[in-house]
Design a protein around this motif. Structure first.
Motif, short mmCIF file in Angstrom:
data_model
loop_
_atom_site.label_atom_id
_atom_site.label_comp_id
_atom_site.label_asym_id
_atom_site.label_seq_id
_atom_site.Cartn_x
_atom_site.Cartn_y
_atom_site.Cartn_z
N VAL A 74 0.82 -1.22 0.00
CA VAL A 74 0.00 0.00 0.00
C VAL A 74 0.85 1.26 0.00
N SER A 75 2.19 1.13 0.18
CA SER A 75 3.13 2.26 0.31
C SER A 75 2.95 2.88 1.69
N ASN A 76 3.79 3.87 1.98
CA ASN A 76 3.71 4.50 3.31
C ASN A 76 2.76 5.69 3.34
N VAL A 77 2.01 5.83 2.28
CA VAL A 77 0.90 6.80 2.33
C VAL A 77 -0.19 6.23 3.26
N PHE A 78 -0.12 4.90 3.46
CA PHE A 78 -1.04 4.21 4.37
C PHE A 78 -0.18 3.31 5.26
N THR A 79 -0.69 2.97 6.43
CA THR A 79 0.05 1.99 7.22
C THR A 79 -0.63 0.63 7.04
N THR A 281 9.71 3.55 -0.49
CA THR A 281 8.43 3.05 -0.99
C THR A 281 8.02 1.72 -0.35
N TYR A 282 8.99 0.76 -0.32
CA TYR A 282 8.62 -0.59 0.12
C TYR A 282 8.72 -0.81 1.62
N GLY A 283 9.26 0.15 2.36
CA GLY A 283 9.49 -0.06 3.80
C GLY A 283 8.20 -0.43 4.52
N GLY A 284 8.21 -1.56 5.24
CA GLY A 284 7.00 -1.99 5.95
C GLY A 284 6.02 -2.69 5.04
N ASN A 285 6.50 -3.20 3.92
CA ASN A 285 5.62 -3.93 2.99
C ASN A 285 4.90 -5.07 3.73
N PRO A 286 3.58 -5.21 3.53
CA PRO A 286 2.82 -6.21 4.30
C PRO A 286 3.29 -7.65 4.13
#
Ligand SMILES: Cc1ncc(COP(=O)(O)O)c(C=O)c1O
Length: 403
Positions: A74-79, A281-286
């Motif tokens: 979802v990107s870091n525009v959302f958590t 962009t990908y940091g915290g990818n689900p």
């Protein structure tokens, strides 16, 4: 698509920055790997300390599969839930209050070094930018991280380097004392130097460095990309020393083979950051975080952590059998399953030869510099796999010694 994928194709299509083995792995299970011809290899390398739970661990496969049917990105525009879940696990089990997710060790370190400089500039002075690092250290391949890393062969040739970075000998507190001053924003080190030959920090050195950092309002940054996540027998290696860093970086085993990294820090240090200062962009990818959550729960269990020392003991026992025959090793290095066997002087510069021979004998090992054989297997490797791998390694050693 080419009719048949061959190793020769690598030499035609991939940027020549690697020199991979001649076989192409196509399947892995636990600590065994199979190539295109169905030949089986014992894996003592673990993807360079990444596959901490072996290949295709069923719990990781399940976590990946379940997440793959829910939400990929979802990107870091959302958590997202997996990222928050993983951050909470890291916080609950370490010194940290805040986590930044990225995709590789280098990126976690890049974030750490930027944060250290930013914090010093915001809190104290823009001139507080000196970073003290150590010879033989390795922190990744971005330009900032090769520059902080203590091996010129990785940083030379790319034009002007970031300034104000000083290297001194590892485990030499007097050398640190000689260069630290009020302009120092960070001291950066690996508690066990991984690529540099598996030298462990001495407790006195880490304690001394911590004291100096407190005295000079300098942040202590531990790079646990290779030595963290259970590899040395505790969740993070700093926990064995009782010396707490201000910033810690983690990668490799964090995702058990799925790319993910994290930078951990305190509320106070994190408070200088605000939206837009740093990101990826990908940091915290689900997908990555769902796998890492499962890997975390497996690794952070008494059975797995306590098993590390028993496995190290068996590795050393088996290496000693080789040593009794061939007088090959001078000493064992590193901690837990970040294990190095330093070659006797007459075999110096031959680590690569042993590695190549091991591959031919169908056991995957690593080196750490020209004089150290490195073993970073799965933390779950079985007794049978260790013994079978060592039987193959013995054959490989015999070939090189008698060549
Ligand atoms: C201690 C240490 N830091 C950083 C890195 C860089 O990690 P990555 O290759 O994932 O960028 C490595 C990789 O070997 C490492 O061993």
């Amino acid at each position: 698509m080419p009719a048949k994928i061959t190793r020769e194709l690598f030499d035609q299509v991939i940027l020549p920055v690697y020199a991979p083995a001649q076989f192409i792995p196509v399947k892995g299970q636990g600590s065994r790997v199979w190539d295109q011809n169905g030949e089986e290899y014992i894996d003592f390398a673990g993807g360079i300390a990444v596959n901490a739970l072996g290949h295709c661990n069923p719990r990781l496969v399940k976590a990946l599969h379940e997440q793959s049917e829910k939400l990929w990105h979802v990107s870091n525009v959302f958590t997202n839930e997996p990222a928050l879940n993983l951050a909470q696990k890291l916080i609950d089990n370490t010194f940290a209050d805040r986590v930044f997710f990225a995709n590789s060790g280098a990126e976690a370190n890049e974030a750490a070094f930027k944060l250290a400089r930013y914090y010093a500039a915001q809190r104290y002075s823009p001139y507080k930018s000196k970073i003290i690092a150590f010879y033989h250290s390795f922190h990744g391949r971005t330009f900032f991280t090769v520059s902080v890393g203590g091996q010129a062969k990785y940083s030379d040739g790319f034009g002007p380097k970031p300034a104000d970075i000083i290297h001194v000998p590892f485990n030499d507190l007097d050398a640190v004392k000689a260069v630290i001053d009020d302009h120092t924003c960070a001291i950066v080190l690996e508690p066990v130097q991984g690529e540099g030959g598996l030298t462990s920090a001495t407790p006195e050195f880490l304690q001394g460095v911590r004291k100096l950092c407190d005295e000079y309002k300098t942040l202590l940054v531990f790079d646990e990309v290779q030595c963290g996540m259970g590899r040395t027998g505790s969740l993070y290696t700093y926990q064995q020393y009782g010396v707490t860093p201000d910033i810690l970086t983690s990668a490799k085993a964090l995702g058990g083979g799925f790319p993910i990294s994290a930078m951990l820090t305190t509320n106070d240090i994190a408070s200088v950051m605000h939206p837009g200062v740093h990101g990826t962009t990908y940091g915290g990818n689900p997908l990555a975080c769902a796998v890492a959550c499962e890997a975390f729960d497996i690794i952070n269990s008494p059975e797995v952590l306590e098993g590390v020392q028993n496995r190290r003991a068996l590795f050393i026992e088996q290496l000693e059998e080789i040593n009794n025959k061939f007088k090959l090793f001078r000493q064992y290095r590193g901690k837990g399953l970040l294990l190095g066997a330093e070659l006797q002087p007459e075999y110096h510069n031959k680590a690569q030869d042993f590695l190549n021979a091991a591959t031919e004998s169908q056991v995957m090992i690593l080196n750490a510099g020209p004089n150290v054989l490195r073993f970073t297997p799965s933390l779950l490797i079985t007794e049978d796999e260790i013994k079978e791998g060592m039987r193959r390694l013995t054959k490989a050693v015999e070939k090189v010694v008698n060549a």
